[in-house]
Design a protein around this motif. Structure first.
Motif, short mmCIF file in Angstrom:
data_model
loop_
_atom_site.label_atom_id
_atom_site.label_comp_id
_atom_site.label_asym_id
_atom_site.label_seq_id
_atom_site.Cartn_x
_atom_site.Cartn_y
_atom_site.Cartn_z
N SER A 1 41.24 37.82 36.28
CA SER A 1 41.24 37.39 37.67
C SER A 1 40.58 38.41 38.60
O SER A 1 40.61 39.61 38.34
CB SER A 1 42.67 37.10 38.13
OG SER A 1 43.53 38.16 37.79
N MET A 2 40.00 37.89 39.66
CA MET A 2 39.30 38.74 40.62
C MET A 2 40.29 39.25 41.67
O MET A 2 40.22 38.90 42.84
CB MET A 2 38.18 37.94 41.28
CG MET A 2 37.09 37.57 40.29
SD MET A 2 35.56 37.13 41.11
CE MET A 2 35.61 35.37 40.97
N ASN A 3 41.23 40.06 41.20
CA ASN A 3 42.18 40.69 42.13
C ASN A 3 42.53 42.07 41.60
O ASN A 3 41.82 42.62 40.76
CB ASN A 3 43.43 39.80 42.31
CG ASN A 3 44.19 39.61 40.99
OD1 ASN A 3 43.88 40.25 39.99
ND2 ASN A 3 45.15 38.73 40.99
N ALA A 4 43.65 42.62 42.06
CA ALA A 4 44.02 43.99 41.69
C ALA A 4 44.22 44.16 40.19
O ALA A 4 44.19 45.27 39.67
CB ALA A 4 45.31 44.39 42.42
N ASP A 5 44.41 43.04 39.48
CA ASP A 5 44.68 43.11 38.05
C ASP A 5 43.40 43.22 37.21
O ASP A 5 43.45 43.45 36.01
CB ASP A 5 45.49 41.86 37.65
CG ASP A 5 46.03 41.97 36.24
OD1 ASP A 5 46.49 43.07 35.87
OD2 ASP A 5 45.99 40.97 35.51
N THR B 1 42.38 32.56 26.69
CA THR B 1 43.08 33.82 26.43
C THR B 1 42.99 34.69 27.68
O THR B 1 42.15 34.46 28.55
CB THR B 1 42.43 34.58 25.27
OG1 THR B 1 41.11 34.99 25.65
CG2 THR B 1 42.33 33.73 24.01
N GLY B 2 43.84 35.69 27.77
CA GLY B 2 43.84 36.58 28.93
C GLY B 2 45.26 36.95 29.30
O GLY B 2 46.21 36.30 28.88
N SER B 3 45.39 38.00 30.11
CA SER B 3 46.73 38.50 30.43
C SER B 3 47.54 37.49 31.21
O SER B 3 47.01 36.55 31.80
CB SER B 3 46.68 39.78 31.26
OG SER B 3 45.50 40.43 31.10
N SER B 4 48.82 37.77 31.26
CA SER B 4 49.74 36.89 31.98
C SER B 4 49.39 36.87 33.47
O SER B 4 49.10 37.90 34.06
CB SER B 4 51.17 37.40 31.80
OG SER B 4 52.06 36.61 32.55
#
Ligand SMILES: Nc1nc2c(ncn2[C@@H]2O[C@H](COP(=O)(O)OP(=O)(O)OP(=O)(O)O)[C@@H](O)[C@H]2O)c(=O)[nH]1
Ligand SMILES: [Mg+2]
Ligand SMILES: [Zn+2]
Length: 384
Positions: free
Chosen positions: A147-151, A227-230
């Motif tokens: 995602s295009m945020n702090a994560d 796939t990808g983080s929570s």
């Protein structure tokens, strides 16, 4: 029966599996694993969906034979036809299956897992019981969602790309939550450097941006996996594609933008003619020892072939192409270190499976192959 062939094709079956079934499990009936939960499977066959469990013989095989494996979501399995006939006599598929308190019913028995065309596998070195785990089998496209945020994290993306390439399927990067990014170009550029040569698609389930681009990878009988983080929005994208709240989603934590592990099991869903596998975000994603790293770090491995010494450690040897690229600023030091770290991890994976000799041999051939490529390019130009 042509009708049942059509039904199988809709589940992703093709001629290659005809051959596999004929050689590995003649006379048995194919089914595809939709979900797995504590050793209980939901399987789709040409005649309907229903619960299934491994036969005694299969349990025995998996314990004793290193090549035998438990079924994973997306797997094609061979089922005992006798049990299926009993189900048909009992009135077709078994909708009450899995509901607590329902009476015992004829059960589909899984005799074996058919050879996988592709497999997304993660290593979990911390888990003694399950040192490696198949997240999805027989997929055509692996969506790596970030995602295009702090994560957002380039190093994690590289790790996911390694696992995606290793699967044998084609990876695509989905940059999710595009609506939240004030400078999406920055994320696209960073993701492009972490996943060279791979399609990078900005997506938003809020504005609908990129959803059609994702849809273009779906198709009749084609299987994709998310796939990808929570918290990156995997289940939300599936819902956006479906135009309906098919899967559960939940908000992320405000302090660090991480997810809450909302999806708890891998699941194959059918959408139109396409097959989509949603997976839970993982805390640990170890890489296997295979060709995944070489594919995900094709830029770096290409450079190693230009080092003067074929066993160059890229430390202080003269004629090192890697250090030259760092000095010129064409290779990012962080990416180099990420590659080295994954290489060490793959080496440990090889050690755990007594595969060190095999690994050394594969790497030797890879360098030779790349050196030949470099030589040909110099001699005949890049178009060759
Ligand atoms: N602003 C914005 N929020 C989104 C977008 N997509 C998903 N979200 C939100 O992000 C949160 C997490 O979404 P999920 O779809 O549950 O994430 P997931 O990747 O499936 O997470 P796990 O199941 O835990 O692995 C939810 O609150 C969604 O509403 C998007 O495009 N833009
Ligand atoms: Mg989810
Ligand atoms: Zn070098």
């Amino acid at each position: 029966m042509p009708q049942s062939r059509e039904a199988l094709r809709a589940l992703g079956w093709d001629a290659r599996f005809d051959e596999i079934l004929a050689s590995e499990a003649p006379g048995l009936v194919p089914g595809r694993i939709l979900t797995e939960e504590r050793g209980q499977y939901l399987v789709a066959t040409a005649t309907g969906d229903g619960p299934a469990s491994p036969s005694g013989r299969m349990r025995h095989d998996v314990e004793l034979d290193a090549d035998a494996t438990w079924p994973a979501v997306g797997d094609w399995v061979a089922l005992e036809p006798i049990a299926l006939e009993a189900i048909a006599e009992a009135g077709g598929s078994t909708p009450d299956a899995g509901r607590p308190g329902t009476s015992p019913e004829p059960h589909r028995l899984i005799q074996r897992v058919l050879s996988r065309r592709t497999a997304v596998i993660r290593r979990a070195p911390g888990d003694r019981k399950l040192p490696s785990q198949v997240l999805a089998a027989n997929v055509d496209t692996v969506f790596v969602v970030t995602s295009m945020n702090a994560d957002f994290n380039v190093r994690r993306l590289e790790r996911y790309m390694t696992v995606a390439w290793e699967s044998g399927a084609s990876p695509v990067v989905l940059l999710s939550k595009a609506d939240l990014a004030s400078e999406p170009e920055r994320f696209v550029a960073e993701a492009g450097a972490a996943a060279p040569g791979v399609d990078i698609v900005p997506v938003s389930t809020v504005t609908g941006e990129g959803i059609d681009a994702v849809r273009s990878h779906l198709g009749a009988g084609r299987t994709v996996v998310f796939t990808g983080s929570s918290g990156v929005g995997k289940s939300s994208i599936v819902n956006a594609l479906a135009g309906a709240p098919l899967l559960e989603t939940a908000s992320i934590r405000e302090d660090d933008a991480r997810g809450r592990h909302t999806t708890t099991r891998r699941q194959l869903v059918r959408l139109g003619g396409a097959l989509l596998i949603d997976t839970p975000g993982l805390r640990e994603l170890g890489v296997m020892d295979g060709d995944g790293i070489a594919a995900a770090f094709d830029d770096i491995e290409g450079l190693t072939a230009e080092c003067r010494f074929s066993d160059c450690q890229h430390r202080s040897e003269p004629g090192c192409a890697i250090r030259a690229a760092i000095a010129q600023g064409t290779l990012d030091r962080g990416r180099l270190e990420a590659w080295q770290k994954l290489e060490r991890e793959a080496e440990r994976a090889a050690m755990a499976t007594n595969g060190l000799a095999r690994r050394a041999e594969r790497k030797r051939w890879s360098v030779i192959q790349r050196s030949v490529d470099v030589h040909m390019r110099m001699k005949y130009g890049a178009e060759r």
